[in-house]
Design a protein around this motif. Structure first.
Motif, mmCIF file in Angstrom:
data_model
loop_
_atom_site.group_PDB
_atom_site.id
_atom_site.type_symbol
_atom_site.label_atom_id
_atom_site.label_comp_id
_atom_site.label_asym_id
_atom_site.label_seq_id
_atom_site.Cartn_x
_atom_site.Cartn_y
_atom_site.Cartn_z
ATOM 1 N N PHE A 19 -29.060 72.801 19.939
ATOM 2 C CA PHE A 19 -28.453 71.431 20.257
ATOM 3 C C PHE A 19 -29.237 70.344 20.042
ATOM 4 C CE2 PHE A 19 -26.248 74.234 23.151
ATOM 5 C CZ PHE A 19 -25.215 73.633 23.449
ATOM 6 N N LEU A 20 -30.181 70.383 18.794
ATOM 7 C CA LEU A 20 -31.095 69.344 18.419
ATOM 8 C C LEU A 20 -29.991 68.323 17.548
ATOM 9 C CD1 LEU A 20 -33.950 71.259 16.758
ATOM 10 C CD2 LEU A 20 -34.089 69.597 18.651
ATOM 11 N N PRO A 21 -30.379 66.771 17.698
ATOM 12 C CA PRO A 21 -31.505 66.466 18.310
ATOM 13 C C PRO A 21 -31.628 66.054 19.839
ATOM 14 C CG PRO A 21 -29.973 64.870 17.319
ATOM 15 C CD PRO A 21 -29.538 66.253 16.923
ATOM 16 N N ALA A 22 -30.442 66.389 20.341
ATOM 17 C CA ALA A 22 -30.548 66.046 21.860
ATOM 18 C C ALA A 22 -31.385 66.700 22.474
ATOM 19 C CB ALA A 22 -28.842 66.723 22.369
ATOM 20 N N THR A 23 -31.765 68.069 22.208
ATOM 21 C CA THR A 23 -33.132 68.663 22.997
ATOM 22 C C THR A 23 -34.341 68.522 22.429
ATOM 23 O OG1 THR A 23 -32.171 70.491 21.554
ATOM 24 C CG2 THR A 23 -31.479 70.664 23.856
ATOM 25 N N LYS A 24 -34.424 67.455 21.417
ATOM 26 C CA LYS A 24 -35.631 67.111 21.099
ATOM 27 C C LYS A 24 -36.927 66.658 21.865
ATOM 28 C CE LYS A 24 -38.380 64.366 17.354
ATOM 29 N NZ LYS A 24 -39.250 63.539 18.610
ATOM 30 N N ALA A 25 -36.300 66.052 23.315
ATOM 31 C CA ALA A 25 -37.019 65.444 24.162
ATOM 32 C C ALA A 25 -36.662 65.736 25.656
ATOM 33 C CB ALA A 25 -37.247 64.093 23.972
ATOM 34 N N GLN A 26 -35.505 66.769 25.892
ATOM 35 C CA GLN A 26 -35.244 67.169 27.132
ATOM 36 C C GLN A 26 -34.718 68.727 26.944
ATOM 37 O OE1 GLN A 26 -31.518 66.000 28.838
ATOM 38 N NE2 GLN A 26 -30.444 65.643 26.866
ATOM 39 N N PRO A 27 -35.030 69.244 27.971
ATOM 40 C CA PRO A 27 -34.729 70.799 27.798
ATOM 41 C C PRO A 27 -33.151 71.144 27.935
ATOM 42 C CG PRO A 27 -36.143 70.349 29.781
ATOM 43 C CD PRO A 27 -35.697 69.172 29.132
ATOM 44 N N LYS A 28 -32.625 71.972 26.970
ATOM 45 C CA LYS A 28 -31.472 72.155 26.952
ATOM 46 C C LYS A 28 -30.835 72.604 28.444
ATOM 47 C CE LYS A 28 -31.299 77.126 26.051
ATOM 48 N NZ LYS A 28 -30.851 78.324 25.154
ATOM 49 N N GLU A 29 -31.464 73.361 29.283
ATOM 50 C CA GLU A 29 -31.210 73.574 30.611
ATOM 51 C C GLU A 29 -30.846 72.421 31.566
ATOM 52 O OE1 GLU A 29 -33.818 76.625 28.801
ATOM 53 O OE2 GLU A 29 -34.035 74.621 29.330
ATOM 54 N N MET A 30 -31.054 71.125 30.856
ATOM 55 C CA MET A 30 -31.033 69.950 31.666
ATOM 56 C C MET A 30 -29.697 69.131 31.178
ATOM 57 S SD MET A 30 -32.855 69.791 34.127
ATOM 58 C CE MET A 30 -32.435 68.211 34.687
ATOM 59 N N LEU A 31 -29.119 69.686 30.094
ATOM 60 C CA LEU A 31 -27.804 69.047 29.444
ATOM 61 C C LEU A 31 -26.813 69.125 30.846
ATOM 62 C CD1 LEU A 31 -27.736 70.466 26.057
ATOM 63 C CD2 LEU A 31 -28.426 68.084 26.585
ATOM 64 N N PRO A 32 -26.036 67.974 31.037
ATOM 65 C CA PRO A 32 -25.231 68.026 32.032
ATOM 66 C C PRO A 32 -23.684 68.502 31.769
ATOM 67 C CG PRO A 32 -25.407 65.835 30.968
ATOM 68 C CD PRO A 32 -26.309 66.704 30.379
ATOM 69 N N LEU A 33 -23.350 69.340 32.618
ATOM 70 C CA LEU A 33 -21.944 69.682 32.688
ATOM 71 C C LEU A 33 -21.103 68.689 33.557
ATOM 72 C CD1 LEU A 33 -21.927 73.628 32.613
ATOM 73 C CD2 LEU A 33 -21.410 72.051 30.767
ATOM 74 N N VAL A 34 -20.623 67.607 33.364
ATOM 75 C CA VAL A 34 -20.140 66.360 33.956
ATOM 76 C C VAL A 34 -21.359 65.812 34.769
ATOM 77 C CG1 VAL A 34 -18.455 65.671 35.749
ATOM 78 C CG2 VAL A 34 -18.168 67.798 34.623
ATOM 79 N N ASP A 35 -21.781 65.915 35.859
ATOM 80 C CA ASP A 35 -22.959 65.253 36.135
ATOM 81 C C ASP A 35 -24.049 66.299 36.874
ATOM 82 O OD1 ASP A 35 -21.706 65.986 38.482
ATOM 83 O OD2 ASP A 35 -21.016 64.117 39.281
ATOM 84 N N LYS A 36 -23.930 67.543 36.468
ATOM 85 C CA LYS A 36 -25.001 68.427 37.068
ATOM 86 C C LYS A 36 -25.242 69.116 35.886
ATOM 87 C CE LYS A 36 -23.427 70.591 40.569
ATOM 88 N NZ LYS A 36 -22.763 71.639 41.575
ATOM 89 N N PRO A 37 -26.581 69.166 35.805
ATOM 90 C CA PRO A 37 -27.405 69.858 34.728
ATOM 91 C C PRO A 37 -27.140 71.525 34.770
ATOM 92 C CG PRO A 37 -28.998 69.365 36.237
ATOM 93 C CD PRO A 37 -28.058 68.553 36.752
ATOM 94 N N ILE A 38 -26.895 72.099 33.526
ATOM 95 C CA ILE A 38 -26.436 73.509 33.494
ATOM 96 C C ILE A 38 -27.325 74.514 34.361
ATOM 97 C CG2 ILE A 38 -26.854 75.541 31.865
ATOM 98 C CD1 ILE A 38 -26.280 73.779 29.488
ATOM 99 N N ILE A 39 -28.715 74.058 34.456
ATOM 100 C CA ILE A 39 -29.593 75.103 35.171
ATOM 101 C C ILE A 39 -29.185 75.056 36.736
ATOM 102 C CG2 ILE A 39 -31.586 73.820 35.613
ATOM 103 C CD1 ILE A 39 -33.308 76.100 35.204
#
Length: 290
Positions: A19-39
């Motif tokens: 998921f680079l570059p989106a995950t360069k500075a944030q964990p992929k586990e924190m990418l949001p599914l709508v408004d809640k992070p994956i983890i």
């Protein structure tokens, strides 16, 4: 004696390079599914399944995960002052849903290593492992379904799903004997077999109920690996299979593999369409896209 499953491990030390570059500075586990992070989907599933303690295995650059599950006094005061009680309640739920502990995985040596570094926190108890990338939407939480199977069979339980032949080489795959509808006693495990060598179409997905004897098997696997290879959880499970029965179960629910871009996008649309405030407008928008 019945073994209670009260702890869940979340390996979250990966670099998220897909998921680079989106995950360069944030964990992929924190990418949001709508408004809640994956983890958070996985943590909520664990809590709804009766888990009291969450153990998150982190690495460098993962502090956002710890911040997310911590109390945020300034944010809560801001929301309180502006009367945003609905959002404030959601924020309170995040920090209060469970006891969360963190352990660092010093170097990325694979899923088996991520589980092994939690040994001192797990102790001599059965525990769950949840891979946050696999988000499972189910009427009864997927982990709760697995715990029911664990209670019946009294041994480790892996979650499996039937996978199309063209994708099977991306997974660990089991061979097994059916013991009840949707439950198999495992006879073999193969990590990422070629399509024509796969022992079945039952692939291991990101949920496990394990017993503490897996740690000894992980230690042996770690000693036997070559210097540059990862410590594979599948290899440790195969070692454990020599001394005790292992089981696999197929849960009822919809799994989303958010570890790849297409799966992530499908999951965003899926969960948005389940939201009353978003479903109608989003459906109309999708119809208009050419």
């Amino acid at each position: 004696m019945k073994q209670l499953v009260r702890k869940a491990i979340f390996p979250a030390a990966g670099l998220g390079t897909r998921f680079l570059p989106a995950t360069k500075a944030q964990p992929k586990e924190m990418l949001p599914l709508v408004d809640k992070p994956i983890i958070q989907y996985g943590v909520e599933e664990a809590v709804a399944s009766g888990i009291d303690n969450i153990i998150i295995v982190t690495g460098r650059g993962k502090s956002a995960i710890e911040d997310h599950f911590d109390v945020s006094t300034e944010l809560e005061s801001f929301l309180q002052a502006r009367g945003k009680t609905g959002v404030l309640e959601e924020i309170h739920k995040i920090s209060g849903m469970s006891s969360v502990a963190y352990v660092r995985q010093g170097e990325p040596l694979g899923l088996g290593h991520a589980v092994l570094v939690t040994r001192h926190l797990v102790g001599n108890h059965a525990f769950a492992v949840i891979l946050a990338d696999d988000v499972i939407d189910a009427e009864r939480p997927a982990l709760a379904q697995m715990i029911s199977v664990f209670d019946r069979v009294g041994g480790p339980v892996l979650c499996v799903e039937r996978i199309p032949p063209e994708d099977i080489s991306r997974y660990g795959v089991i061979a097994g004997e059916l013991v009840e509808p949707g439950v198999w006693r495992i006879t073999d495990l193969v990590e990422k077999p070629p399509r024509d060598k796969a022992p079945s179409d039952l692939a291991i997905i990101g949920r496990y109920i394990l017993t503490p004897d897996i740690f000894d098997s992980l230690e042996i696997t770690a000693r036997e690996r070559s210097g540059t290879s990862e410590i594979q959880l599948t290899a440790a499970l195969k070692h454990l299979l020599k001394t005790r029965p292992l089981y696999a179960c197929q849960v009822e629910g919809v799994r989303h593999d958010t570890g790849n871009k297409l799966g992530f996008l499908k999951a965003v649309v899926y969960f948005a369409l389940r939201r009353p405030d978003l479903a109608g407008p989003l459906r109309e928008y999708l119809k208009s896209v050419r």
